[in-house]
Design a protein around this motif. Structure first.
Motif, PDB file in Angstrom:
ATOM      1  N   ASN A  62      -2.359   3.758   2.898  1.00 40.31           N
ATOM      2  CA  ASN A  62      -2.272   3.434   1.469  1.00 40.31           C
ATOM      3  C   ASN A  62      -2.695   4.607   0.601  1.00 40.31           C
ATOM      4  O   ASN A  62      -2.121   4.845  -0.468  1.00 40.31           O
ATOM      5  CB  ASN A  62      -3.134   2.217   1.148  1.00 40.31           C
ATOM      6  N   LEU A  77      -0.413   6.279  -2.312  1.00 39.20           N
ATOM      7  CA  LEU A  77      -0.839   6.389  -3.709  1.00 39.20           C
ATOM      8  C   LEU A  77      -0.835   7.839  -4.182  1.00 39.20           C
ATOM      9  O   LEU A  77      -0.456   8.130  -5.321  1.00 39.20           O
ATOM     10  CB  LEU A  77      -2.227   5.779  -3.871  1.00 39.20           C
ATOM     11  N   PHE A 128      -5.692   1.256  -5.618  1.00 36.00           N
ATOM     12  CA  PHE A 128      -5.365  -0.148  -5.428  1.00 36.00           C
ATOM     13  C   PHE A 128      -6.604  -0.996  -5.680  1.00 36.00           C
ATOM     14  O   PHE A 128      -7.736  -0.585  -5.410  1.00 36.00           O
ATOM     15  CB  PHE A 128      -4.926  -0.409  -3.980  1.00 36.00           C
TER      16      PHE A 128
END
Length: 304
Positions: free
Chosen positions: A111, A115, A257
């Protein structure tokens, strides 16, 4: 769904609204005025057995939908002096290959890597010589499925209109037809003389409106008073509070996130007569308050 158009101008062309013009005029390299929608796609047929993206098939599929979405085929035309405000026109050289791209994230493809790559892609403004959107497929994720990033300018669509546009572009559920208008042809660009005549027509209508208002001075004075009051409140002496966050916008942003339990968010919102958006705003405001307090800054002005 259509692009926002300048209302009340009497123009026969699709002129940009004052809000859209503001978005374009305040935009700069350090402050792109578009929003980015980032998602990790689920199971599907976008990748082959080796994990490679079927980009050609993706573009072909989108090509059968985009012709039915005129706002994705139009660009901004700045007509020059004496031709009134900019307008939306069909891109004479529209090509999905100029809007749909593939790029890989850095290993390990988690992740954080997703990002970071999305933040890099969101660090540049959209090309104003083309329709104001880009679609990026991000490969190399550890899960084996691609991510997707949509960059869509606020002048094209905003809020619920943008959500509806994305749903029309990506939804693959039951009842969705993949058949599109394959014979679509762009409308010719307006000529300079037609824009001059249109501008003249707008001015004549404006003068007619002025004459009508002067014929009813009491009503006109009341409207001016209300408008002046709004302007005073908007342009009054108030200053933005001085905080560590209230500084000149620069480049090099990062994206993070925050995972939420959707069912819990719905329960919290609906149990108090609100919406999920209220929960999101509450979390954001509470987080901002805690951040400022942790830096020893006052939040009194922000809580008025």
């Amino acid at each position: 769904m259509s692009l926002r158009v300048a209302e009340g101008t009497g123009s026969r062309f699709t002129r940009l609204s004052a809000l859209d013009l503001m978005f374009l005029r305040i935009e700069c390299a350090a402050w792109p005025v578009y929003f980015g929608g980032l998602a990790a796609l689920g199971e599907g047929d976008l990748v082959d057995r080796s994990g490679a993206l079927r980009l050609g098939e993706v573009i072909d599929r989108l090509g059968r939908r985009v012709p039915n979405m005129p706002q994705l085929r139009r660009r901004v035309l700045f007509p020059g002096p004496f031709r009134d405000r900019p307008l939306w026109v069909d891109d004479q050289d529209f090509d999905l290959h100029r809007h749909v791209f593939e790029t890989a994230v850095q290993p390990p493809g988690d992740n954080r890597a997703l990002l970071d790559r999305a933040a890099e892609l969101c660090g540049s403004v959209l090309d104003r010589s083309r329709p104001l959107w880009e679609l990026w497929f991000l490969t190399g994720l550890s899960a084996g499925r691609p991510g997707v990033l949509l960059k869509l300018h606020h002048a094209v669509a905003d809020g619920l209109a943008a959500v509806a546009l994305m749903a029309s572009l990506f939804y693959t559920g039951q009842g969705v037809s993949e058949r599109g208008t394959t014979t679509w042809q762009p409308q010719p660009l307006p000529t300079g003389s037609s824009l001059l005549l249109d501008n003249l027509s707008i001015r004549i209508r404006w003068l007619g409106g002025v004459a009508t208002r002067l014929a009813h001075p009491v009503s006109h004075a009341r409207n001016l008073h209300l408008t002046a009051g709004v302007a005073r409140r908007m342009l009054g002496p108030g200053r933005a509070p001085r905080t560590s966050l209230n500084r000149r916008v620069g480049v090099g942003h990062r994206v993070q996130f925050l995972g939420l339990d959707r069912a819990a968010a719905k329960e919290a919102a609906h149990g108090r007569g609100g919406k999920v958006n209220d929960v999101v705003l509450g979390i954001w405001a509470g987080g901002l308050r805690q951040l400022l307090l942790s830096r020893g800054e006052t939040v009194a002005l922000l809580e008025r």
